[in-house]
Design an enzyme around this catalytic site. Structure first.
Site: not given
Length: 388
Positions: A178, A206, A238
């Protein structure tokens, strides 16, 4: 009891340019936002596909509230497991090519729950040095022998695995890291884990939505199977633009989590309307590949421009594009300079990253335009020359 000691510690953080403060977002997520009353162009959101304010998701959320109400009402094992949750779990399992999936309220809770359900003091956990805090905390709290291998280094992992005689061995890594934006070498980590009789767990928070032909993340991008990566975790806040997390894997894994993962058992389920909206999001993630294609084009445009300006970029092919600065005060100067120009980019400083590696964490979204990326580059060009 006085809190003077706490205030002294806070002052130390302020002096070292490491003090964090919350910013007030007064608009929906998007490239253009209102923060603390200022309209600005944002390059610091994890809404990679631009779905957090998508009309289809907002409509699905409204429909979910009308159909299921607002709150989950109870834990999943009491009376909080709605048909919305169940349908989303089945869809996520099918998407990731696994028999089962299990929803958690947050990624942090998922990671704590999985590691602690699978391991105890008879076992060993092996973690990448740059893993997310939730993975590190999960390993430390499990009571298992905790070891950290060199970042993205299968040879370092092998050395530690070969010396272990633990009952169970769990290798844990982020899929996309990240703060650095690089991708784990999952094929090599999977091979090393398999040869040592260890399970590999991947937190693909992610990568989900961003990588792979259908957006199913790092595992899909590398063409790996469930036998390669037995434990797959993904978040929904996300790339999906909603909230929550899930773990996908075998029947035995999911049933074990239902029985033993305390962060699943002892908490109220996520609002069912969120699950309902996430079903709409999953459809867009799978079908609208143009979002990933546009994102890749913007990533290349930004990297090319930043390198021409002389900035030090990290080896990232993902929407996370950190600019390495080093000094925390200088990172803050640049972040504040961008903000005065109407651009919002976070300065990431210790303890989130190691001392001496403070950076600007630029993140791109499929809803950014080329012109907006160029505006960021122009501002970085001005600041490179020392202009306040």
């Amino acid at each position: 009891m006085s809190f003077d000691q706490l205030e002294a510690a806070l002052q130390e953080r302020r002096t070292a340019h490491l003090y964090r403060r919350r910013r007030l977002l007064e608009s929906p997520q998007g490239p253009e936002v209102s923060v603390d009353g200022q309209n600005c162009l944002a390059f610091c959101s994890n809404d990679y596909l631009g779905l957090a304010n998508h009309p289809a998701l907002k409509q699905a959320m409204i429909e979910g509230v009308e159909r299921f109400g607002v709150g989950g009402g109870a834990s999943h094992l009491v009376m909080g497991h709605s048909s919305a949750h169940h349908e989303l779990e089945e869809a996520l399992a099918e998407w990731t090519g696994r028999p089962r999936a299990l929803l958690f309220s947050t990624g942090y809770m998922a990671n704590l729950g999985v590691i602690n359900a699978l391991l105890d003091k008879q076992d060993a956990v092996f973690e990448d040095r740059l893993n997310h805090a939730s993975l590190l905390d999960g390993g430390l709290l499990s009571g298992a022998r905790f070891q950290r291998y060199l970042h993205n280094d299968a040879a370092s992992l092998k050395q530690r695995l070969d010396k272990s005689d633990a009952r169970r061995k769990l290798v844990v890594t982020d899929g996309v890291f990240s703060m650095d934006g690089d991708i784990a070498d999952l094929p090599e980590l999977a091979r090393t884990s398999r040869e040592a009789g260890a399970w590999l767990m991947v937190d693909d928070a992610h990568g989900m939505g961003v990588l792979g032909q259908t957006g199913a993340g790092c595992v899909e991008q590398f063409g790996l199977s469930q036998s390669d990566v037995p434990v797959l975790m993904g978040t929904l806040g996300k790339g999906f633009g909603t909230a929550g997390a899930f773990v996908a894997g075998s029947e035995a894994l999911i049933e074990t989590l239902i029985q033993f993962a305390r962060s699943y058992i002892y908490t109220t389920s996520m609002p069912p309307a969120v699950a309902w909206a996430t079903l709409a999001s999953l459809k867009l993630v799978r079908e609208e590949s143009w979002r990933r294609e546009k994102l890749q084009a913007l990533i290349q445009r930004f990297r090319s421009g930043a390198q021409q300006l002389g900035y030090e970029l990290m080896a990232s092919e993902t929407p996370i594009q950190p600019i390495m600065i080093g000094d925390a005060a200088e990172a803050m100067r640049l972040s504040e300079g961008l903000e005065t120009r109407g651009l919002f980019v976070s300065a990431i400083r210790p303890p989130t990253v190691p001392a001496g590696s403070s950076r600007l964490r630029v993140t791109l979204s499929a809803t950014h335009s080329e012109q907006q990326v160029d505006r960021l580059l122009a501002a970085l060009d001005e600041l490179r020359g020392g202009v306040a």
